[in-house]
Design an enzyme around this catalytic site. Structure first.
Site, PDB file in Angstrom:
ATOM      1  N   SER A 141     -83.464  -3.344 -20.647  1.00 27.41           N
ATOM      2  CA  SER A 141     -83.329  -1.969 -21.131  1.00 27.41           C
ATOM      3  C   SER A 141     -84.513  -1.598 -22.027  1.00 27.41           C
ATOM      4  CB  SER A 141     -81.976  -1.835 -21.841  1.00 27.41           C
ATOM      5  OG  SER A 141     -81.711  -0.506 -22.147  1.00 27.41           O
ATOM      6  N   ASP A 180     -77.023   2.700 -12.373  1.00 26.76           N
ATOM      7  CA  ASP A 180     -77.681   2.755 -13.681  1.00 26.76           C
ATOM      8  C   ASP A 180     -78.421   4.091 -13.787  1.00 26.76           C
ATOM      9  OD1 ASP A 180     -79.197   2.434 -15.947  1.00 26.76           O
ATOM     10  OD2 ASP A 180     -80.379   0.743 -15.193  1.00 26.76           O
ATOM     11  N   HIS A 232     -75.815  -0.559 -15.905  1.00 23.99           N
ATOM     12  CA  HIS A 232     -76.680  -0.790 -17.056  1.00 23.99           C
ATOM     13  C   HIS A 232     -75.966  -1.652 -18.110  1.00 23.99           C
ATOM     14  CE1 HIS A 232     -80.431   0.202 -19.101  1.00 23.99           C
ATOM     15  NE2 HIS A 232     -79.732   0.052 -20.212  1.00 23.99           N
TER      16      HIS A 232
END
Ligand SMILES: *[C@@H]1O[C@H](CO)[C@@H](O)[C@H](O)[C@H]1NC(C)=O
Ligand SMILES: *[C@@H]1O[C@H](CO)[C@@H](O)[C@H](O)[C@H]1NC(C)=O
Length: 408
Positions: A194, A348, A378
């Site tokens: 991320s 995501d 995610h």
């Protein structure tokens, strides 16, 4: 009297907790959507509830002026006890003022080891050395490597570019002292999930010209955030209400990190914060025409951009800096990046960041290994040590990155 007061207090706390739990659950069922392609939907609902519960309590403490909401949520997330591994020695150190955790296999090695610089995710507001401890332990053990995990300063206390600066400073410090840690200067990689992936590639980009430092040999980017400019691509439309990263949460992180007024939400979402000439400049890299057709099937519509709002443009200008949006760095930088491993997840919000960066890197001749998780969402990697709440996808990602790093 004391007993009565205590009973009332406990009662009030219980009602408050139950109330916020019910509120979070109702809101979640109302707004969040879990697609069929995700295995174990109930687990994801539970994880999402826990995340939102910690943020909801945080918001209440923020309103009371006690702390920022993400600070409280992080405090709760950090309560998870750390795992121990008899084969790995873990040390808490500081590189200058930046806290780091260093992981080194206990068994002595006759040769120098691979070095992994790891940046945790969490939208720049959550996540810590503790939340990603198990991932680092496993990387150190299974890749027989020295891992340094970077405890950069987070938003909203610290705004852009503090996080980026901390990551670059810690990386430089490590690269200058590899001999101290028994690391082979020809085998250093950066890795992050991320916004940790943002940090990993921004750091690689900022160091490509530094001939005085050992060269980073590879970057591993797990569902990375790579640009904060365009939010209308297919994945932003398709996955805006899928946990663990909804559009609302992502936009909240954006505002915290770039110090942007949240009242610009619809302006930014619809691309009205970008003058047409600015969008034209980046369109060749960010436009949806760069995304393979198969990713546009699930309900995607190209939306015309509205008239530009100049105040919003001025306030979000930092997003156009490549140290914030590494996807738009110049060719002279991107073409010199090391071999890259990208992991993307179908469900995501940020999926298209990976697809676009893959294309840019490949167009400029950088070798890319790409793994797309058809059942991924995610944040899934973090669940790999959550016991009953873990997802098979997390183990697959872990195995793929270990396999990739072992080549070095
Ligand atoms: C954000 O914008 C709104 C509406 O324009 C304004 O009322 C508010 O004061 C702004 N907040 C901050 C912190 O500047
Ligand atoms: C990009 O950001 C860095 C700080 O991170 C700053 O030094 C640089 O001047 C910025 N570049 C532009 C073009 O604004």
């Amino acid at each position: 009297m004391v007993v009565l007061a205590l009973t009332l207090l406990v009662g009030a706390v219980a009602v408050f907790s139950l109330g916020s739990l019910l509120w979070v659950i109702c809101r979640q069922f109302w707004t969040e959507h879990i697609p069929e392609g995700i295995t174990h939907p109930l687990k994801l609902r539970i994880l999402s509830c826990l995340l939102h519960l910690s943020m909801t309590w945080g918001m209440i403490f923020e309103k009371l002026g006690l702390c920022y909401a993400p600070q409280f949520a992080s405090f709760i997330h950090d309560l998870k006890p750390l795992k121990k591994d008899p084969d790995v020695v873990v040390k808490d150190l500081r590189f200058g003022t930046i806290p780091v955790k260093l992981y080194k296999p206990k068994k002595p090695s006759s040769i120098l080891r691979t070095g992994i610089i790891f940046f945790h995710g969490g939208g720049s507001i959550l996540g810590s050395l503790r939340t990603h401890d198990s991932i680092c332990l496993r990387l150190s053990k299974d890749c027989d490597s020295v891992v340094v995990s970077v405890g950069y300063r987070k938003s909203p206390m610290y705004k852009y570019p503090v996080m980026k600066d901390d990551c670059v400073v810690a990386t430089t410090h490590f690269l200058e002292s590899l001999d101290v840690y028994g690391v082979d200067p020809d085998r250093v990689v950066v890795c992050g999930d991320s916004v940790g992936g943002t940090a990993a590639t921004v750091t690689s980009q900022m160091l490509v010209h530094r001939t005085d430092l050992p060269r980073i040999q590879a970057q591993i980017l797990i569902y990375p955030l790579l640009q904060l400019i365009d939010f209308a691509s297919p994945s932003y439309q398709q996955n805006s209400n899928i946990p663990l990263l909804s559009w609302d949460l992502a936009f909240y992180c954006f505002c915290c990190h770039l110090d942007v007024n949240s009242s610009w939400e619809s302006v930014i979402k619809n691309g009205m914060h970008l003058p047409p000439e600015v969008w034209e400049k980046y369109r060749k890299w960010l436009g949806a025409e760069n995304i393979p057709e198969r990713f546009k099937k699930r309900g995607y519509q190209s939306v015309p951009r509205g008239p530009v709002n100049n105040d919003a443009y001025q306030e979000t200008k930092n997003a156009l800096n490549y140290t914030c949006s590494p996807l738009i760095a110049e060719d002279s930088i991107v073409s010199r990046l090391p071999e890259t491993c990208i992991v993307s997840c179908e469900y995501d919000l940020l999926r298209d960041n990976s697809l676009l960066y893959k294309k840019r890197l490949e167009d400029l001749g950088v070798p890319v290994t790409w793994h797309h998780m058809e059942d991924g969402f995610h944040g899934v990697l973090n669940t790999f040590d959550y016991g009953l709440l873990s997802f098979p996808c997390a183990f697959r990602i872990m195995d793929l990155i270990i396999q990739f790093i072992r080549k070095f």
